[in-house]
Design an enzyme around this catalytic site. Structure first.
Site, PDB file in Angstrom:
ATOM      1  N   ARG A  40       0.842  -1.190   0.000  1.00  0.00           N
ATOM      2  CA  ARG A  40       0.000   0.000   0.000  1.00  0.00           C
ATOM      3  C   ARG A  40       0.880   1.244   0.000  1.00  0.00           C
ATOM      4  O   ARG A  40       2.022   1.220   0.481  1.00  0.00           O
ATOM      5  CB  ARG A  40      -0.907   0.030   1.239  1.00  0.00           C
ATOM      6  CG  ARG A  40      -1.868  -1.144   1.357  1.00  0.00           C
ATOM      7  CD  ARG A  40      -2.673  -1.061   2.653  1.00  0.00           C
ATOM      8  NE  ARG A  40      -3.644  -2.140   2.766  1.00  0.00           N
ATOM      9  CZ  ARG A  40      -3.416  -3.305   3.360  1.00  0.00           C
ATOM     10  NH1 ARG A  40      -2.220  -3.524   3.896  1.00  0.00           N
ATOM     11  NH2 ARG A  40      -4.351  -4.222   3.423  1.00  0.00           N
ATOM     12  N   LYS A  59      -4.120  -1.763   9.005  1.00  0.00           N
ATOM     13  CA  LYS A  59      -5.443  -1.770   8.396  1.00  0.00           C
ATOM     14  C   LYS A  59      -6.160  -3.081   8.705  1.00  0.00           C
ATOM     15  O   LYS A  59      -7.341  -3.101   9.011  1.00  0.00           O
ATOM     16  CB  LYS A  59      -5.320  -1.571   6.883  1.00  0.00           C
ATOM     17  CG  LYS A  59      -6.647  -1.369   6.188  1.00  0.00           C
ATOM     18  CD  LYS A  59      -6.449  -0.890   4.767  1.00  0.00           C
ATOM     19  CE  LYS A  59      -7.791  -0.573   4.122  1.00  0.00           C
ATOM     20  NZ  LYS A  59      -7.648  -0.068   2.752  1.00  0.00           N
ATOM     21  N   ARG A  86      -0.331  -0.872  -6.912  1.00  0.00           N
ATOM     22  CA  ARG A  86      -0.787  -2.051  -6.153  1.00  0.00           C
ATOM     23  C   ARG A  86      -1.770  -2.858  -6.999  1.00  0.00           C
ATOM     24  O   ARG A  86      -1.732  -4.086  -7.015  1.00  0.00           O
ATOM     25  CB  ARG A  86      -1.421  -1.586  -4.847  1.00  0.00           C
ATOM     26  CG  ARG A  86      -1.962  -2.681  -3.933  1.00  0.00           C
ATOM     27  CD  ARG A  86      -2.329  -2.047  -2.598  1.00  0.00           C
ATOM     28  NE  ARG A  86      -3.181  -2.851  -1.738  1.00  0.00           N
ATOM     29  CZ  ARG A  86      -2.745  -3.782  -0.897  1.00  0.00           C
ATOM     30  NH1 ARG A  86      -1.445  -4.049  -0.842  1.00  0.00           N
ATOM     31  NH2 ARG A  86      -3.579  -4.437  -0.118  1.00  0.00           N
ATOM     32  N   HIS A 127      -4.668  -8.865   2.638  1.00  0.00           N
ATOM     33  CA  HIS A 127      -6.112  -8.813   2.843  1.00  0.00           C
ATOM     34  C   HIS A 127      -6.556  -9.881   3.830  1.00  0.00           C
ATOM     35  O   HIS A 127      -5.974 -10.968   3.899  1.00  0.00           O
ATOM     36  CB  HIS A 127      -6.855  -9.012   1.517  1.00  0.00           C
ATOM     37  CG  HIS A 127      -6.807  -7.807   0.632  1.00  0.00           C
ATOM     38  ND1 HIS A 127      -7.051  -7.866  -0.721  1.00  0.00           N
ATOM     39  CD2 HIS A 127      -6.546  -6.508   0.908  1.00  0.00           C
ATOM     40  CE1 HIS A 127      -6.944  -6.656  -1.239  1.00  0.00           C
ATOM     41  NE2 HIS A 127      -6.640  -5.820  -0.265  1.00  0.00           N
ATOM     42  N   TYR A 181     -10.346  -5.661  -6.323  1.00  0.00           N
ATOM     43  CA  TYR A 181      -9.511  -5.832  -7.512  1.00  0.00           C
ATOM     44  C   TYR A 181     -10.158  -6.774  -8.528  1.00  0.00           C
ATOM     45  O   TYR A 181      -9.467  -7.419  -9.301  1.00  0.00           O
ATOM     46  CB  TYR A 181      -8.138  -6.374  -7.105  1.00  0.00           C
ATOM     47  CG  TYR A 181      -7.399  -5.482  -6.143  1.00  0.00           C
ATOM     48  CD1 TYR A 181      -6.594  -4.455  -6.602  1.00  0.00           C
ATOM     49  CD2 TYR A 181      -7.524  -5.648  -4.768  1.00  0.00           C
ATOM     50  CE1 TYR A 181      -5.929  -3.612  -5.715  1.00  0.00           C
ATOM     51  CE2 TYR A 181      -6.868  -4.817  -3.872  1.00  0.00           C
ATOM     52  CZ  TYR A 181      -6.073  -3.806  -4.358  1.00  0.00           C
ATOM     53  OH  TYR A 181      -5.418  -2.980  -3.486  1.00  0.00           O
TER      54      TYR A 181
END
Length: 381
Positions: A209, A241, A321, A344, A354
């Site tokens: 990121r 995150k 990314r 993720h 994505y």
């Protein structure tokens, strides 16, 4: 002079100048003087409505400041927000939206005079300028500002709560570089004149990121083993995150070469700057060691893309990314593996965010990037 009753208060409405004045008696103060509440208007009906509102506010304990505007409410909310310990980045977003899309349009309206129609008209006027997401944040900012003002007895009700947030303009869809474009960008980024070159290369070959790259430290990078450790993203109070944001990643050869060159460059700059150098152990920083701002990253990033034959203004750093995900997927890496590599929590997030870059079946990390971008294909200038 017409005598009236507003709730339990006796009052009167009378002609004064070009309009009307209404007054109600609130009894006598401690000093023995009579206390009266007055409101003015162009018609008797307008005055009577104002007196009713004044009495309603009085009964609720509301003490409106007639000079208190929407701007005052927003500024007071943001000043208080700064003391809550929330992310400075969030406050910066709120401040920018307020300064550009709220205050110039309804900021001068006195808060007690603000109506739901005012809010609705203002929001509808912003639909061609902001995405639905930004409109939601902006509307939420006004609602929270008025809610705070009501909590401090500045206004009786929150008219912004009565309005639905409209749909804004379509959000710009993120894209990814093709293999040919990525090769061109990597070749350009490897040139010594681009200070942010290693940043761009690492973004493409690791999928980090933008906030992870900006906070990456040399202590988290092991060039001998071609590994880096993502310990935290740029979240307030050091929070990541997602839990999987804390991860170790192999670095493709292109990335290792770029980082070695950058490290040598920084060592020379540190020696030249002497005591003026700010040593934060950052991998990506300016000539004096200071961290890059998001604006500086975007400006340098676009310069590299322009030089590579692309229009830099059409791209943003986070799309590197997306490029990583797209290239990994095209090269046969399964979505489960990609999800782990990009940090993720679940494959659902990867597939949702994505989805336009995911292809059916696949295999692994740094070795795949070495196959996609053999070191010999990119030559430094």
């Amino acid at each position: 002079m017409a005598k009236i009753m507003i709730g339990r208060y006796e009052g009167s409405i009378y002609r004064e100048g070009d309009g009307w004045t209404g007054a109600i008696s609130l009894g006598f103060g401690p000093d023995g003087k009579r206390k009266r509440l007055k409101r003015k208007g162009r018609t008797k009906t307008e005055v009577k409505d104002k007196l009713r509102q004044a009495v309603e506010d009085l009964d609720k304990g509301v003490k409106p400041d007639h000079r208190y505007s929407v701007t005052d409410a927003v500024n007071d909310f943001l000043a208080a927000f700064d003391k809550t310990g929330r992310s400075p980045n969030t406050e910066s977003v709120y401040r920018s939206l307020a300064d550009h899309h709220l205050i110039p349009f309804i900021g001068r309206i006195r808060l007690k005079d603000l109506t739901a129609d005012d809010v609705e008209t203002w929001l509808n006027g912003r639909t061609q300028h902001l995405t639905s997401s930004s409109l939601g944040i902006l509307h939420g900012l006004l609602k929270r500002s008025i809610r705070r003002a009501a909590r401090h007895d500045k206004v009786a009700r929150n008219v912004a709560e009565l309005v639905d947030t409209p749909e804004g303009k379509p959000a710009r869809k993120s894209r990814s570089l093709t293999l040919e474009q990525a090769n061109a960008v990597l070749a350009e980024a490897a040139k010594s004149e681009h200070r942010l070159g290693a940043y761009v290369i690492l973004a493409i070959v690791t999928g980090l990121r933008t906030e992870e790259l900006r906070k990456l430290t040399w202590s988290a990078v092991d060039l001998d083993s071609a590994t880096l450790y993502v310990l935290r993203a740029e979240r307030h109070r050091g929070e990541t995150k997602t839990p999987l944001s804390r991860r170790g990643l192999g670095i493709a050869t292109l990335g290792v070469e770029a980082l070695r060159a950058l490290k040598a460059r920084q060592a020379a700059e540190k020696l030249k700057a002497g005591e003026a150098y700010e040593d934060h152990d950052l991998v990506f920083c300016d000539e004096r060691g200071a961290p890059y701002t998001a604006h500086q990253v975007r400006r340098r990033f676009r310069k590299i893309l322009d030089a590579a034959g692309l229009n830099g203004a059409d791209w943003v750093p986070r799309e590197l990314r997306h490029t990583f995900v797209s290239l990994m997927s095209d090269h046969g890496v399964p979505v489960e593996k990609i999800s782990v590599l990009v940090g993720h929590k679940t494959t659902k997030i990867t597939e949702t965010v994505y989805r336009h870059q995911i292809r059916p079946e696949i295999r692994d990390g740094a070795e795949h990037m070495n196959k996609i971008f053999p070191s010999k294909t990119v030559k430094s200038a």
